[in-house]
Design an enzyme around this catalytic site. Structure first.
Site, PDB file in Angstrom:
ATOM      1  CE  LYS A 112      46.965  47.161 -17.703  1.00  0.00           C
ATOM      2  NZ  LYS A 112      48.304  46.578 -17.530  1.00  0.00           N
TER       3      LYS A 112
HETATM    4  C1  LIG Z   1      49.364  47.211 -16.900  1.00  0.00           C
HETATM    5  C2  LIG Z   1      50.445  46.343 -16.368  1.00  0.00           C
HETATM    6  C3  LIG Z   1      51.298  46.765 -15.322  1.00  0.00           C
HETATM    7  C4  LIG Z   1      51.236  48.160 -14.740  1.00  0.00           C
HETATM    8  O1  LIG Z   1      50.061  48.410 -14.015  1.00  0.00           O
HETATM    9  P1  LIG Z   1      49.635  49.913 -13.639  1.00  0.00           P
HETATM   10  O2  LIG Z   1      48.302  49.805 -13.028  1.00  0.00           O
HETATM   11  O3  LIG Z   1      49.617  50.656 -14.954  1.00  0.00           O
HETATM   12  O4  LIG Z   1      50.668  50.465 -12.728  1.00  0.00           O
HETATM   13  C5  LIG Z   1      52.233  45.880 -14.843  1.00  0.00           C
HETATM   14  N1  LIG Z   1      52.356  44.637 -15.364  1.00  0.00           N
HETATM   15  C6  LIG Z   1      51.563  44.196 -16.364  1.00  0.00           C
HETATM   16  C7  LIG Z   1      51.770  42.833 -16.903  1.00  0.00           C
HETATM   17  C8  LIG Z   1      50.575  45.026 -16.893  1.00  0.00           C
HETATM   18  O5  LIG Z   1      49.787  44.599 -17.903  1.00  0.00           O
END
Ligand SMILES: *Cc1c(COP(=O)(O)O)cnc(C)c1O
Length: 465
Positions: A112
């Site tokens: 993120k």
């Molecule tokens: C947010 C997240 C996901 C999922 O990603 P999306 O874009 O919501 O599909 C997967 N793994 C981790 C570690 C995350 O923080």
């Protein structure tokens, strides 16, 4: 570039307005009216560029009218300089044609950061130009909150309030939020679950009268277009490193809200040769059931070892459905209106389109642990539980042994030590040295019941006018 709503009932907006908006007023999600397309010569020219330079090239068409190429380049250099690996998004090989793209070298150890560190800087630029201030109000099940706080901590124009469900995020995740202490940073542990937190956010956006006049409420959840845009870049970077555009690649993506894999789908539509896209889910498997032909139907929320993928509805899937309906916004408005009840069927042609784009697999907790353990035995490489789901799904869905298949490594294993212990791996995952003292740093966090009036009062008393 112009952005339109998937439901067709809102005026088109430019990039900056989309950046500052969450959902469209008609309840839809914004997407570009027309995607840029890159040809083979362009991809060839990009091969070998550094990450920040590549990011500026890939994102430029999307921010036209807001930033010049030179301005965007400076912002990208500044954003990705904070990542703790010189390659920013390095590839690690697990086996023949089997790769992990490590997306956890940003300041909060999850993918993120790629989007939210950029978003913080784009937001600051926009507010500065407008002479405005903003309040970010968000809910997190763990990774979004810390990345958003990190992205805005130095901002003089943003006050950020992040709610997490009390006792339901990992200790590392909590501390990555609560140990960032500053006059504009406010963590709130809510007595309730993630859905309660999200409801509080939704209600606050619906009635913003609790805010002092002149302040703008900004959403940073995964439907924000700028986040999607930033995520397209690492698909391009990985593919180029593995021989694109001459050679096709595949990706397996640990999926919750469908933001990350949707960016891969866009990269494919923009011309990147992606031969396979695997949706890897935990037991919260709404997308897998959809691809099996069981309709788009909300299930019960299940708690798993991969909490960042514990969702009941994959919000960004609406954007892909829009394409599968050939951009028919009226059909989408109807479909999503009917879905409100919790389940909806789509025409066979739509399902065929979705199946042509994606394969999928569900990986439960037991097989997640099995995968962490077996990959460690084979290579001494430690997978976090989310990435392990991706690796397992890649192995199950692979259709071509000669295709380089890349699993997105969405989090650092030290973020989720419980899963590693449960997998019986005889090695403790270590936090990177620069945050080795995380468990000793002082924390600051308020605790509130799940109550809109109390939240409104809390925010009003703390925003810097
Ligand atoms: C947010 C997240 C996901 C999922 O990603 P999306 O874009 O919501 O599909 C997967 N793994 C981790 C570690 C995350 O923080």
């Amino acid at each position: 570039m112009e952005y339109i709503s998937t439901r067709g009932g809102s005026p088109a907006l430019g990039f900056e307005d989309v950046l500052l908006t969450g959902l469209a007023p008609d309840g839809g999600l914004y997407l570009p009216r027309q995607l840029p397309r890159f040809d083979t010569a362009t991809f060839e020219r990009w091969a070998g560029l550094g990450y920040a330079a590549l990011a500026a090239e890939v994102m430029q068409p999307f921010v036209e009218g807001f930033l010049s190429p030179a301005e965007l380049r400076v912002i990208c250099e500044d954003t990705y300089r904070d990542f703790r690996h010189p390659a920013v998004a390095p590839l690690v090989q697990l086996g023949p044609n089997e790769w992990v793209l490590e997306l956890f070298h940003g300041p909060t150890l999850a993918f993120k950061d790629f989007a939210l560190q950029l978003l913080g800087r784009l937001l600051e630029r926009s507010l500065e130009r407008r002479g405005e201030r903003a309040v970010i109000l968000g809910a997190t099940s763990g990774d979004t909150g810390s990345a958003a706080i990190e992205g805005c901590r130095r901002s003089s124009r943003v006050d950020i309030f992040i709610m997490h469900p009390h006792g339901r995020v990992s200790e590392v995740q909590r501390r990555q939020m609560t140990t960032v202490i500053g006059p504009n940073i406010h963590n709130i542990a809510v007595d309730g679950d993630f859905d309660d937190c999200q409801e509080l956010v939704k209600a606050s956006f619906a009635d913003q009268s609790f805010l002092p006049p002149g302040l703008r409420l900004v959403a940073v959840n995964s439907i924000n277009w700028a986040r999607i845009m930033a995520q397209i870049v690492y698909y391009v970077a990985a593919a180029l490193a593995l021989g694109a555009p001459r050679r096709a690649v595949g990706f397996s993506v640990p999926t919750g809200n469908f933001g990350d894999i949707y960016a891969g789908y866009l990269a494919r539509r923009m011309g990147l040769p992606i031969a396979q896209l695997v949706i890897a889910t935990n037991a919260n498997d709404i997308l897998h059931r959809f691809l099996r032909g069981e309709g788009y139907a909300r299930g019960a929320l299940l708690q798993t070892l991969a909490p960042s993928m514990d969702i009941v509805v994959s919000s960004n899937f609406e954007r892909a459905l829009f394409d599968f309906h050939d951009g028919d916004a009226a059909a989408m408005a109807g479909l999503m209106g009917r879905f409100r009840g919790g389940a909806v069927q789509v025409p066979p042609a739509v399902l065929e389109r979705a199946r042509a784009e994606f394969s999928s697999a569900v990986v439960d907790d037991e097989r997640t642990c099995e995968t962490i353990a077996s990959v460690f035995r084979e290579t001494e490489y430690l997978l976090d539980p989310h990435t392990a789901i991706g690796v397992r799904a890649a192995r199950e869905c692979r259709t071509d042994a000669a295709l380089p298949l890349v699993t997105l490594g969405t989090a650092h294993p030290a973020k989720f030590p419980d899963a590693i212990h449960r997998a019986g791996v005889p090695r403790e995952p270590q936090l990177p040295l620069y945050m080795a003292d995380l468990l000793q740093r002082p924390e600051r966090c308020a605790r509130l019941p799940s109550d809109l009036a109390l939240l409104a009062q809390f925010v009003r008393e703390r925003v810097r006018a």
